[in-house]
Design an enzyme around this catalytic site. Structure first.
Site, mmCIF file in Angstrom:
data_model
loop_
_atom_site.group_PDB
_atom_site.id
_atom_site.type_symbol
_atom_site.label_atom_id
_atom_site.label_comp_id
_atom_site.label_asym_id
_atom_site.label_seq_id
_atom_site.Cartn_x
_atom_site.Cartn_y
_atom_site.Cartn_z
ATOM 1 C CG HIS A 87 -0.257 0.297 2.352
ATOM 2 N ND1 HIS A 87 0.334 -0.997 3.108
ATOM 3 C CD2 HIS A 87 -0.436 1.038 3.507
ATOM 4 C CE1 HIS A 87 1.187 -0.362 4.324
ATOM 5 N NE2 HIS A 87 0.580 0.793 4.594
ATOM 6 C CG HIS B 228 0.546 4.195 5.473
ATOM 7 N ND1 HIS B 228 -0.262 3.193 6.294
ATOM 8 C CD2 HIS B 228 0.085 5.555 5.799
ATOM 9 C CE1 HIS B 228 -1.219 3.969 6.692
ATOM 10 N NE2 HIS B 228 -1.010 5.223 6.490
ATOM 11 C CG ASP C 8 5.314 3.001 7.334
ATOM 12 O OD1 ASP C 8 4.093 3.420 6.604
ATOM 13 O OD2 ASP C 8 5.043 1.994 8.072
ATOM 14 C CG HIS D 152 -3.567 -0.476 6.643
ATOM 15 N ND1 HIS D 152 -3.309 -0.668 7.877
ATOM 16 C CD2 HIS D 152 -2.649 0.402 6.020
ATOM 17 C CE1 HIS D 152 -2.175 0.325 8.149
ATOM 18 N NE2 HIS D 152 -1.914 0.862 7.118
#
Length: 305
Positions: free
Chosen positions: A95, A97, A99, A185
């Site tokens: 995904h 994100h 990080d 998520h």
């Protein structure tokens, strides 16, 4: 402890690919290399999330958090030649994100500077094409200067082939079949785990997710399940707003114990660990309260087979 569990734990003992260990010949068995086990927390001992599945001398990366190329270089220095920087050619992103993707410019450009000649292959959810386009735009001057200057290497290694995926089989070659597993998520409309089937192993990597039945089905007695986790005990010390978020976005040790009991992996590897004051042993102990199988808490540069 049963004999079967004892043997599983013995087989699960990781090889840590750091400078304290001698260089070893690359294994013919499929390997899972923990390039980064971290979270957005700036833990100097844990790079951003990235896992490599190494098969027949080729590395298939899942996610590219901060530090990914240097962690790969450390593994290569200690015997996993497939993780040499110039050989890093394919990544599957769970995904978008930050990080999990902050290492994308590094993965795209550093191996090219170090003589990767082929474009990087990137597989991920809708939106990843825009991300890679912006990376190339942000470093356009660097790319122009390197291509027009005195540096002798002139190749297509700075380019990227981006594949926006849907659930199901997303990639297959002579080494591996890769299936994208839809997970849940928080507010992300599209997030995936991945199942890797090789000649000798089945490996499932969760990405970031709350407990998801699709991962149980994808594992189904797989060899290795790499799954994110947070401490059921320590989350109680977090503000209520954060507790609500983590319950929607991630998987607690208690929830993971129940999930793994149904999934039945030969080895459960914890990663993307949220500790909040506990440690690796504490997380493992929390999981073992509800799970009888082999479980370890992964650390950067550990290798599992």
């Amino acid at each position: 402890m049963t004999l079967a569990l004892a043997l599983s734990l013995l087989a699960a003992t990781p090889m840590r690919a750091d400078s304290t260990r001698p260089v070893v010949a690359e294994s013919t068995t499929t390997q899972v290399v923990m390039l980064g086990t971290g979270t957005p927390n700036a833990d100097p001992d844990r790079s951003g999330p990235s896992v490599a599945v190494v098969v027949n001398g080729r590395a298939y990366l899942v996610d590219c958090g901060p530090g990914v190329v240097r962690r790969a270089a450390a593994a290569a220095r200690n015997g996993i030649a497939a993780l040499a920087a110039e050989k890093l050619g394919i990544v599957f992103i769970t995904h978008l994100h930050s990080d999990h993707t902050l290492g994308l410019p590094d993965l795209l450009l550093t191996p090219w500077v170090l003589e990767r000649s082929a474009p990087l292959e990137v597989y991920g959810p809708v939106g990843v094409r825009t991300m890679t386009d912006h990376v190339l735009a942000a470093w356009a001057e660097d790319i122009r200067v390197r291509n027009e200057g005195l540096e002798p290497e002139k190749s297509d290694g700075w380019q990227v082939h981006t594949h926006e995926i849907q659930p199901g089989v997303v990639y297959q070659d002579s080494n591996v079949k890769v299936t994208a597993i839809p997970v849940q998520h928080a507010n992300w409309r599209r997030a995936y785990g991945y199942r890797f089937e090789t000649k000798d192993r089945v490996i499932v990597i969760s990405g970031d997710t709350r407990p998801t039945e699709a991962l149980v089905e994808a594992c189904n007695a797989c060899d290795i399940l790499v799954h994110e986790v947070y401490s059921s005990e320590r989350v109680k010390t977090r503000p209520v707003e954060w507790q609500r978020y983590h319950a929607d976005a991630h998987t607690s040790t208690a929830e993971l114990a129940a999930l793994a009991t149904r999934a039945r992996p030969r080895l459960l590897v914890l990663y993307h660990q949220l500790f909040w004051g506990t440690d690796d042993a504490g997380l493992v102990n929390e999981v073992r309260r509800g799970y009888e199988g082999a479980v370890v808490s992964g650390r950067d540069l550990e290798v599992y087979r």
